[in-house]
Design a protein around this motif. Structure first.
Motif, mmCIF file in Angstrom:
data_model
loop_
_atom_site.group_PDB
_atom_site.id
_atom_site.type_symbol
_atom_site.label_atom_id
_atom_site.label_comp_id
_atom_site.label_asym_id
_atom_site.label_seq_id
_atom_site.Cartn_x
_atom_site.Cartn_y
_atom_site.Cartn_z
ATOM 1 N N TRP A 172 0.815 -1.214 0.000
ATOM 2 C CA TRP A 172 0.000 0.000 0.000
ATOM 3 C C TRP A 172 0.851 1.268 0.000
ATOM 4 N N LEU A 173 2.044 1.202 0.573
ATOM 5 C CA LEU A 173 2.964 2.331 0.436
ATOM 6 C C LEU A 173 3.471 2.432 -0.998
ATOM 7 N N THR A 174 3.659 1.280 -1.638
ATOM 8 C CA THR A 174 4.022 1.274 -3.060
ATOM 9 C C THR A 174 2.929 1.930 -3.883
ATOM 10 N N LEU A 175 1.679 1.588 -3.603
ATOM 11 C CA LEU A 175 0.548 2.183 -4.315
ATOM 12 C C LEU A 175 0.510 3.692 -4.110
ATOM 13 N N THR A 176 0.743 4.153 -2.886
ATOM 14 C CA THR A 176 0.741 5.597 -2.607
ATOM 15 C C THR A 176 1.813 6.309 -3.415
ATOM 16 N N THR A 177 3.011 5.752 -3.433
ATOM 17 C CA THR A 177 4.120 6.356 -4.174
ATOM 18 C C THR A 177 3.816 6.441 -5.662
ATOM 19 N N LEU A 178 3.324 5.348 -6.212
ATOM 20 C CA LEU A 178 3.044 5.306 -7.644
ATOM 21 C C LEU A 178 1.874 6.198 -8.018
ATOM 22 N N SER A 179 0.913 6.345 -7.116
ATOM 23 C CA SER A 179 -0.227 7.224 -7.389
ATOM 24 C C SER A 179 0.205 8.678 -7.463
ATOM 25 N N VAL A 180 1.127 9.079 -6.582
ATOM 26 C CA VAL A 180 1.643 10.451 -6.640
ATOM 27 C C VAL A 180 2.415 10.670 -7.941
ATOM 28 N N GLY A 181 3.179 9.661 -8.363
ATOM 29 C CA GLY A 181 3.888 9.771 -9.634
ATOM 30 C C GLY A 181 2.939 9.893 -10.811
ATOM 31 N N ALA A 182 1.890 9.060 -10.810
ATOM 32 C CA ALA A 182 0.893 9.142 -11.882
ATOM 33 C C ALA A 182 0.197 10.495 -11.875
ATOM 34 N N MET A 183 -0.053 11.027 -10.683
ATOM 35 C CA MET A 183 -0.696 12.338 -10.561
ATOM 36 C C MET A 183 0.185 13.426 -11.163
ATOM 37 N N MET A 184 1.486 13.351 -10.945
ATOM 38 C CA MET A 184 2.402 14.369 -11.467
ATOM 39 C C MET A 184 2.349 14.414 -12.990
ATOM 40 N N VAL A 185 2.402 13.241 -13.627
ATOM 41 C CA VAL A 185 2.385 13.193 -15.088
ATOM 42 C C VAL A 185 1.039 13.642 -15.634
ATOM 43 N N SER A 186 -0.052 13.158 -15.032
ATOM 44 C CA SER A 186 -1.388 13.505 -15.517
ATOM 45 C C SER A 186 -1.682 14.992 -15.326
ATOM 46 N N LEU A 187 -1.332 15.523 -14.164
ATOM 47 C CA LEU A 187 -1.574 16.937 -13.877
ATOM 48 C C LEU A 187 -0.786 17.825 -14.828
ATOM 49 N N ASP A 188 0.457 17.432 -15.117
ATOM 50 C CA ASP A 188 1.300 18.225 -16.012
ATOM 51 C C ASP A 188 0.676 18.351 -17.392
ATOM 52 N N GLY A 189 0.137 17.237 -17.907
ATOM 53 C CA GLY A 189 -0.449 17.269 -19.244
ATOM 54 C C GLY A 189 -1.613 18.231 -19.355
ATOM 55 N N MET A 190 -2.495 18.232 -18.357
ATOM 56 C CA MET A 190 -3.672 19.100 -18.400
ATOM 57 C C MET A 190 -3.291 20.563 -18.168
ATOM 58 N N ILE A 191 -2.352 20.806 -17.254
ATOM 59 C CA ILE A 191 -1.957 22.187 -16.954
ATOM 60 C C ILE A 191 -1.291 22.833 -18.174
ATOM 61 N N VAL A 192 -0.431 22.085 -18.847
ATOM 62 C CA VAL A 192 0.264 22.635 -20.009
ATOM 63 C C VAL A 192 -0.723 23.025 -21.101
ATOM 64 N N THR A 193 -1.763 22.226 -21.279
ATOM 65 C CA THR A 193 -2.790 22.545 -22.279
ATOM 66 C C THR A 193 -3.422 23.906 -21.993
ATOM 67 N N VAL A 194 -3.729 24.175 -20.733
ATOM 68 C CA VAL A 194 -4.338 25.452 -20.351
ATOM 69 C C VAL A 194 -3.354 26.603 -20.545
ATOM 70 N N ALA A 195 -2.065 26.343 -20.322
ATOM 71 C CA ALA A 195 -1.061 27.408 -20.368
ATOM 72 C C ALA A 195 -0.601 27.755 -21.776
ATOM 73 N N GLN A 196 -0.996 26.990 -22.780
ATOM 74 C CA GLN A 196 -0.465 27.204 -24.129
ATOM 75 C C GLN A 196 -0.751 28.588 -24.717
ATOM 76 N N PRO A 197 -1.944 29.168 -24.534
ATOM 77 C CA PRO A 197 -2.142 30.530 -25.062
ATOM 78 C C PRO A 197 -1.155 31.542 -24.487
ATOM 79 N N ALA A 198 -0.895 31.453 -23.167
ATOM 80 C CA ALA A 198 0.067 32.363 -22.548
ATOM 81 C C ALA A 198 1.475 32.083 -23.066
ATOM 82 N N MET A 199 1.816 30.830 -23.280
ATOM 83 C CA MET A 199 3.126 30.479 -23.820
ATOM 84 C C MET A 199 3.270 31.016 -25.241
#
Length: 432
Positions: free
Chosen positions: A28-55
């Motif tokens: 379950w600690l393994t699951l927690t670690t991997l979930s945070v990693g998955a969150m980082m990648v997923s969050l980055d993809g959506m945030i970058v999409t929103v930021a593209q007009p400003a970029m």
């Protein structure tokens, strides 16, 4: 979860020896670690999409140039997912995952400091490569931490985290761009990466699986990367050029020829990148097809619906974002009960019912017009989201539990690649 301390587990892995290793290998600690990693990648993809007009404004480029910020990343991910999974099987999923975290975080900092489009695009390609190292490794590490018959809840938790990150991405990205500037979209990965790296170093346990060898299929890697890049790039041209445009046709034909060559080589290679015997399992093959359908609907439907909400109904971007939240909220809420459901009756019935519900919702959404009320539309969104959880969790379970442990990375790469191709098909079809 109670784990034996001697002997072998049913999945063929050595059991975790808690007394000596402490947190190392704890499921379950393994699951927690991997979930945070998955969150980082997923969050980055959506945030970058929103930021593209400003970029686009800050970097002084046109729409075609700024699209490469996303396209370069997606092409790198598509080309390397299966290869990254194989690397995890060969050299250890823990090692590959941690390399991915370090690289993803470092390239994020470099992108945030960049002031020229060329550097941003080039670094995004590298960021995509490191992201590809992380994604199959999360599923490979889950497969080694949990027995095959207990994967439902870990997969459900991971799916819920990804859904929550997808929902939060536009909100977080909007706030960052509004209060700071686009570079902080990438700097956000620094604290997340530090947390994942510390947890991963302390918790994860993932040497090479039994039966994995050290040889690597370089020819298969190059041919498969070319096929996937040609396919994804050809599909990105469809919304602007259509299916019959010569450029689109050429890329898709090249993808088909390379795919055929890849299959031919895999049948003859001494140590193939993707052993074709994995597809002898009907459950595995059905799982791959299911994940492709999932990607098609999950990416293609919102692509059209956002334009409908803003251009037809005249909603603001913020209001349209709230309307689409129903798709992801049902995935978050529905993930735990779906996991229990699959544990009791297996993935077959939940997947079939999930596909049925999704089909009904898509038919209903196809009948939207300028007079459709927001209440009725929101109901359709919730129905669509209701079908996503059993498809995502059941399809992932079919793929990961049907593959041998020594091919867990390849299976994870196939699952991710199927969703990637499905999403590209969804956008291409919807755009056309």
């Amino acid at each position: 979860m109670t784990m034996p301390t001697t002997g072998r587990r049913r999945d063929g892995q050595q059991p975790s020896r808690r007394g000596r290793a402490g947190m190392r290998g704890h499921p379950w600690l393994t699951l927690t670690t991997l979930s945070v990693g998955a969150m980082m990648v997923s969050l980055d993809g959506m945030i970058v999409t929103v930021a593209q007009p400003a970029m686009q404004s800050d970097l002084g480029t046109d729409l075609t140039g700024i699209q490469w910020v996303t396209n370069g990343y997606l092409l790198a991910v598509a080309a390397l997912l299966i290869t990254a999974g194989k690397m995890g099987d060969r050299f250890g999923h823990r090692r590959i995952f941690l390399i991915g975290v370090v690289g993803f975080t470092a390239t994020s900092v470099a992108i945030g400091l960049s002031t020229q489009l060329g550097w941003v695009v080039g670094l995004r390609v590298f960021q995509g490569a490191f992201g590809a190292l992380m994604q199959p490794a999360t599923l490979g590490l889950l497969r080694s931490a949990f027995p095959a018959d207990r994967l439902n809840m870990p997969i459900a938790v991971r799916s819920a985290v990804i859904a929550a990150s997808t929902a939060a991405g536009p909100v977080v990205g909007g706030l960052i761009v509004e209060k700071a500037d686009w570079s902080w979209v990438f700097f956000l990965n620094v604290p997340l990466g530090a947390v994942v790296l510390c947890l991963g170093a302390a918790v994860l346990r993932g040497g090479r699986a039994d039966g994995a060898t050290g040889r690597f299929d370089l020819v298969g890697t190059v041919v498969l990367a070319g096929a996937l890049c040609s396919l994804v790039w050809g599909l990105t041209l469809v919304p602007d050029q259509g299916w019959s445009h010569p450029g689109t046709v050429v890329y898709l034909l090249v993808a088909a020829v390379l795919a055929g060559g890849f299959v031919w080589w895999q049948r003859r290679a001494d140590d193939p990148l993707v052993p074709l015997r994995i597809f002898r399992s009907a459950r595995f093959s059905v799982g791959v097809v299911t994940m492709t359908v999932m990607g098609f609907v999950m990416v293609g439907a919102p692509f059209v619906l956002v334009f409908y909400l803003q251009n037809v109904l005249g909603l603001t971007p913020a209001r349209s974002g709230i309307q689409v939240l129903g798709l992801t909220l049902l995935m978050i809420v529905g993930a735990p009960p779906t996991a229990f459901w699959i544990s009791r009756c297996g993935p077959r019935t939940p997947v079939v019912l999930g596909l049925t519900v999704t089909t009904v919702a898509m038919v209903a959404l196809s009948r939207l017009d300028a007079g459709t009320g927001t209440l009725k539309m929101t109901l359709f969104f919730f129905v669509l989201g209701l079908g996503f959880s059993p498809i995502m969790i059941g399809g992932t379970k079919l793929v990961m539990s049907s593959a041998p442990v020594e091919l867990a990375g390849v299976a994870g790469g196939m699952q991710q690649t199927a969703m990637q191709i499905g999403g590209s098909l969804g956008i291409a079809s919807a755009g056309a």
